[in-house]
Each structure stands twice: as structure tokens, then as C-alpha cells.
Design an enzyme around this catalytic site. Structure first.
Site, PDB file in Angstrom:
ATOM      1  N   ASN A  18      38.735  12.031  27.327  1.00 16.22           N
ATOM      2  CA  ASN A  18      39.580  10.844  27.115  1.00 16.22           C
ATOM      3  C   ASN A  18      38.680   9.612  27.242  1.00 16.22           C
ATOM      4  O   ASN A  18      38.309   9.221  28.342  1.00 16.22           O
ATOM      5  CB  ASN A  18      40.692  10.825  28.180  1.00 16.22           C
ATOM      6  CG  ASN A  18      41.524   9.561  28.123  1.00 16.22           C
ATOM      7  OD1 ASN A  18      41.449   8.794  27.154  1.00 16.22           O
ATOM      8  ND2 ASN A  18      42.326   9.338  29.152  1.00 16.22           N
ATOM      9  N   LYS A  32      39.329   6.572  26.609  1.00 18.20           N
ATOM     10  CA  LYS A  32      40.045   5.334  26.971  1.00 18.20           C
ATOM     11  C   LYS A  32      39.553   4.188  26.070  1.00 18.20           C
ATOM     12  O   LYS A  32      39.196   4.431  24.925  1.00 18.20           O
ATOM     13  CB  LYS A  32      39.871   5.047  28.470  1.00 18.20           C
ATOM     14  CG  LYS A  32      40.203   6.283  29.331  1.00 18.20           C
ATOM     15  CD  LYS A  32      40.293   6.002  30.792  1.00 18.20           C
ATOM     16  CE  LYS A  32      40.641   7.293  31.524  1.00 18.20           C
ATOM     17  NZ  LYS A  32      40.829   7.125  32.944  1.00 18.20           N
ATOM     18  N   HIS A  66      49.835   9.316  29.932  1.00 18.20           N
ATOM     19  CA  HIS A  66      48.711   9.129  30.851  1.00 18.20           C
ATOM     20  C   HIS A  66      49.125   8.139  31.942  1.00 18.20           C
ATOM     21  O   HIS A  66      49.890   7.210  31.679  1.00 18.20           O
ATOM     22  CB  HIS A  66      47.488   8.617  30.081  1.00 18.20           C
ATOM     23  CG  HIS A  66      46.254   8.610  30.933  1.00 18.20           C
ATOM     24  ND1 HIS A  66      45.982   7.583  31.805  1.00 18.20           N
ATOM     25  CD2 HIS A  66      45.258   9.508  31.075  1.00 18.20           C
ATOM     26  CE1 HIS A  66      44.853   7.868  32.451  1.00 18.20           C
ATOM     27  NE2 HIS A  66      44.393   9.028  32.030  1.00 18.20           N
ATOM     28  N   GLU A 112      47.721   5.692  33.181  1.00 19.27           N
ATOM     29  CA  GLU A 112      47.467   4.278  32.846  1.00 19.27           C
ATOM     30  C   GLU A 112      48.569   3.735  31.943  1.00 19.27           C
ATOM     31  O   GLU A 112      48.940   2.567  32.024  1.00 19.27           O
ATOM     32  CB  GLU A 112      46.078   4.135  32.213  1.00 19.27           C
ATOM     33  CG  GLU A 112      44.987   4.286  33.265  1.00 19.27           C
ATOM     34  CD  GLU A 112      43.701   4.917  32.793  1.00 19.27           C
ATOM     35  OE1 GLU A 112      43.436   4.914  31.573  1.00 19.27           O
ATOM     36  OE2 GLU A 112      42.956   5.428  33.650  1.00 19.27           O
ATOM     37  N   GLU A 144      47.092  15.040  36.575  1.00 17.88           N
ATOM     38  CA  GLU A 144      46.124  14.013  36.924  1.00 17.88           C
ATOM     39  C   GLU A 144      46.635  13.211  38.123  1.00 17.88           C
ATOM     40  O   GLU A 144      47.370  12.228  37.950  1.00 17.88           O
ATOM     41  CB  GLU A 144      45.886  13.084  35.736  1.00 17.88           C
ATOM     42  CG  GLU A 144      45.313  13.802  34.528  1.00 17.88           C
ATOM     43  CD  GLU A 144      44.469  12.854  33.674  1.00 17.88           C
ATOM     44  OE1 GLU A 144      43.316  13.182  33.420  1.00 17.88           O
ATOM     45  OE2 GLU A 144      44.974  11.792  33.297  1.00 17.88           O
ATOM     46  N   GLY A 187      39.266   8.025  38.055  1.00 20.23           N
ATOM     47  CA  GLY A 187      38.275   6.948  38.037  1.00 20.23           C
ATOM     48  C   GLY A 187      37.853   6.487  39.421  1.00 20.23           C
ATOM     49  O   GLY A 187      37.200   5.459  39.573  1.00 20.23           O
ATOM     50  N   SER A 189      38.337  12.419  38.019  1.00 20.83           N
ATOM     51  CA  SER A 189      36.967  12.464  38.538  1.00 20.83           C
ATOM     52  C   SER A 189      36.303  13.843  38.411  1.00 20.83           C
ATOM     53  O   SER A 189      35.570  14.269  39.304  1.00 20.83           O
ATOM     54  CB  SER A 189      36.906  11.969  39.984  1.00 20.83           C
ATOM     55  OG  SER A 189      37.339  10.612  40.050  1.00 20.83           O
TER      56      SER A 189
HETATM   57  P1  PGA Z   1      38.280  10.146  35.118  1.00 16.64           P
HETATM   58  O1  PGA Z   1      39.574   9.962  34.199  1.00 16.64           O
HETATM   59  O2  PGA Z   1      37.654  11.477  34.745  1.00 16.64           O
HETATM   60  O3  PGA Z   1      37.379   8.984  34.781  1.00 16.64           O
HETATM   61  O4  PGA Z   1      38.734  10.146  36.532  1.00 16.64           O
HETATM   62  C1  PGA Z   1      40.425  11.029  33.886  1.00 16.64           C
HETATM   63  C2  PGA Z   1      41.551  10.540  33.013  1.00 16.64           C
HETATM   64  O5  PGA Z   1      42.091   9.463  33.275  1.00 16.64           O
HETATM   65  O6  PGA Z   1      41.946  11.215  32.033  1.00 16.64           O
END
Ligand code: PGA
Length: 251
Positions: A9, A11, A95, A97, A167, A173, A213
Site C-alpha cells: 500500500n 499511500k 483502510h 486512514e 490492521e 506506521g 509495521s
Molecule cells: P505500515 O502501513 O506498514 O507503514 O505500518 C500499513 C498500512 O497502513 O497498510
């Protein structure tokens, strides 16, 4: 029984030249990707049509989000049908976000899931608890209600097209990853929920990814959990070497 899957992903990252070189590096190293692992990348929507010609069958493409509507006066939106018209196979929906920054409700995520399935795009439905939920011991109930809302209106045939992605918001992140035990117990509970709403064979064939992460150093142990079928990778999918290492860890 279930194929492992590793999805990147991206983003809202990378300019077009950077995005092209990342895809080129992945394509150049595609023989290192185990056949037993489905690999897909979700670049920003604006790059999808350009990337359609750059990716081989080994790397599938995914949207990061789509509208719950088919078409019409929805300025700035991209429909699942538009993704389908470019042969995009997957689309991430719900997601965290999108849920937290853009106010997407469980109901909207369910509508987007449905919009994808109606268009012939496989939805990757994300869910996960906030840190407060976990601290309060509510993580199972939060996760179950998010997943139930997204899948309860689906037919058996539709559910077979759905990929789920756990998630935990506190792990996205942040550099903090769920332990194998934390991931496994949620994945097992979600699989049980799918079995209850559909049947055991659908539950057994549903891919449930872990995201938050995931890095080359922790991917193998997470992916070795019984009910963890691969990962949804944010930050580490922006570096070809790291993403390839994670893909290999899913073998
Ligand atoms: P990350 O993000 O691996 O940077 O923690 C995962 C995601 O949001 O899909």
C-alpha cells in the site's frame, strides 16, 4: 489451501518517476518472488493506468480506495467500475486512514465493499482497533463489529472474492507491530466469524492479511502464524529490497 498474499500500500507517496523505478525494480526481480505468493501493489490511483502496461502477470494492481457509487456527479472520486475498466483486480477499502481522516463509517465501508464486488473488483477490506480499544480490552468486539458490518450483506459467492486485512491502528506506521500471538488470536476469531456467517470452507479459503509495521525482520514470524495469510505493507513497500524480502518471507 490458502495462497499467501503480500500487498504493498503505497499511500500518497512517490512521484511518477520514482513510482516507475520502483515498479521496474520489482519487475526486474520478479523471479525471486515465490510462485506460492500472490503479490500486489496499490499505487496512487493516478498511476494505475500507466502501470497497467508495466506490470507482468506476477504483480497485480490494486486501488487504494474507491467510491461507493457507480458513476455520476461525485467530483474527485474513482469508481470500482473505472478500476475494472483498467483491469485492476483489487481495491483496498476501509483502510484506517480512510476511516479516521475521511470519516468513513462501517456502513460506507460495506457499501464500497459491495461496489467493488458488483464491478468485479476484489475488495481488500481493512479493519482494526484503536489503541484505546485494546487498552480497554475491547479489541475483539471492535474488530468483530467492523468485519460483520462489511460482510453481512454478502452472498457466499461474493464472500469468496473478499480479502480481509487486520490492521491494528496502533501498529500502522508506528514501528510497533502486533506480536504473533496478538495477530493470530484476532485472525482466528475473524475466521471463526466468517465460518459462522458463511461456512467453514469459505472461512478456510478466506485470505486474512496482517498489516502494521511489517518489515523484513518481523515478516517471517508473523506470516508463520496459522491464520495469518500474508501482509498489507505500507512503509516497507516503498523500497524494492524490503518489499522483496517480505514477499520471500511469505513463502
Ligand atoms: P505500515 O502501513 O506498514 O507503514 O505500518 C500499513 C498500512 O497502513 O497498510
Amino acid at each position: 489451501m490458502r495462497k499467501k498474499m503480500v500487498a504493498g500500500n503505497w499511500k500518497m507517496n512517490l512521484l511518477w518517476d520514482e513510482a516507475k523505478s520502483l515498479v521496474q525494480s520489482l519487475e526486474e526481480n520478479k523471479e525471486q518472488m515465490p510462485q506460492s505468493v500472490s503479490v500486489l501493489i496499490a499505487p496512487p490511483a493516478i498511476y494505475l493506468s500507466g502501470m497497467e502496461n508495466m506490470t507482468s502477470s506476477q504483480i497485480a494492481l490494486s486501488g487504494q480506495n474507491c467510491s461507493d457509487h457507480q458513476s455520476g456527479a461525485f467530483t474527485g472520486e474513482v469508481s470500482a467500475e473505472m478500476l475494472k475498466s483498467l483491469n485492476i483486480e483489487f481495491c483496498i477499502v476501509g483502510h484506517s486512514e480512510r476511516r479516521s481522516l475521511f470519516g468513513e463509517s462501517d456502513e460506507l465501508v460495506a457499501d464500497k465493499t459491495k461496489a467493488c464486488l458488483d464491478a468485479g473488483v476484489k475488495p481488500i477490506v481493512c479493519f482494526g482497533e484503536q489503541l484505546e480499544d485494546r487498552k480497554a480490552g475491547n479489541h475483539f468486539s471492535v474488530v468483530k463489529s467492523q468485519v460483520s458490518a462489511a460482510i453481512e450483506q454478502l452472498s457466499d459467492e461474493q464472500m469468496k472474492q473478499v480479502v480481509l486485512a487486520y490492521e491494528p491502528v496502533w501498529a500502522i506506521g508506528t514501528g510497533e507491530t502486533a506480536t504473533e500471538e496478538q495477530a493470530q488470536e484476532i485472525h482466528a476469531a475473524v475466521r471463526e466469524l466468517v465460518a459462522g456467517k458463511f461456512d467453514q470452507s469459505i472461512a478456510d479459503s478466506t485470505i486474512i492479511l496482517y498489516g502494521g509495521s511489517v518489515k523484513p525482520a518481523n515478516a517471517k514470524s508473523l506470516f508463520s502464524c496459522n491464520d495469518v495469510d500474508g501482509g498489507l505493507i505500507g512503509g516497507a513497500s516503498l523500497k524494492a529490497d524490503d518489499f522483496l524480502a517480505i514477499i520471500k518471507a511469505a513463502e
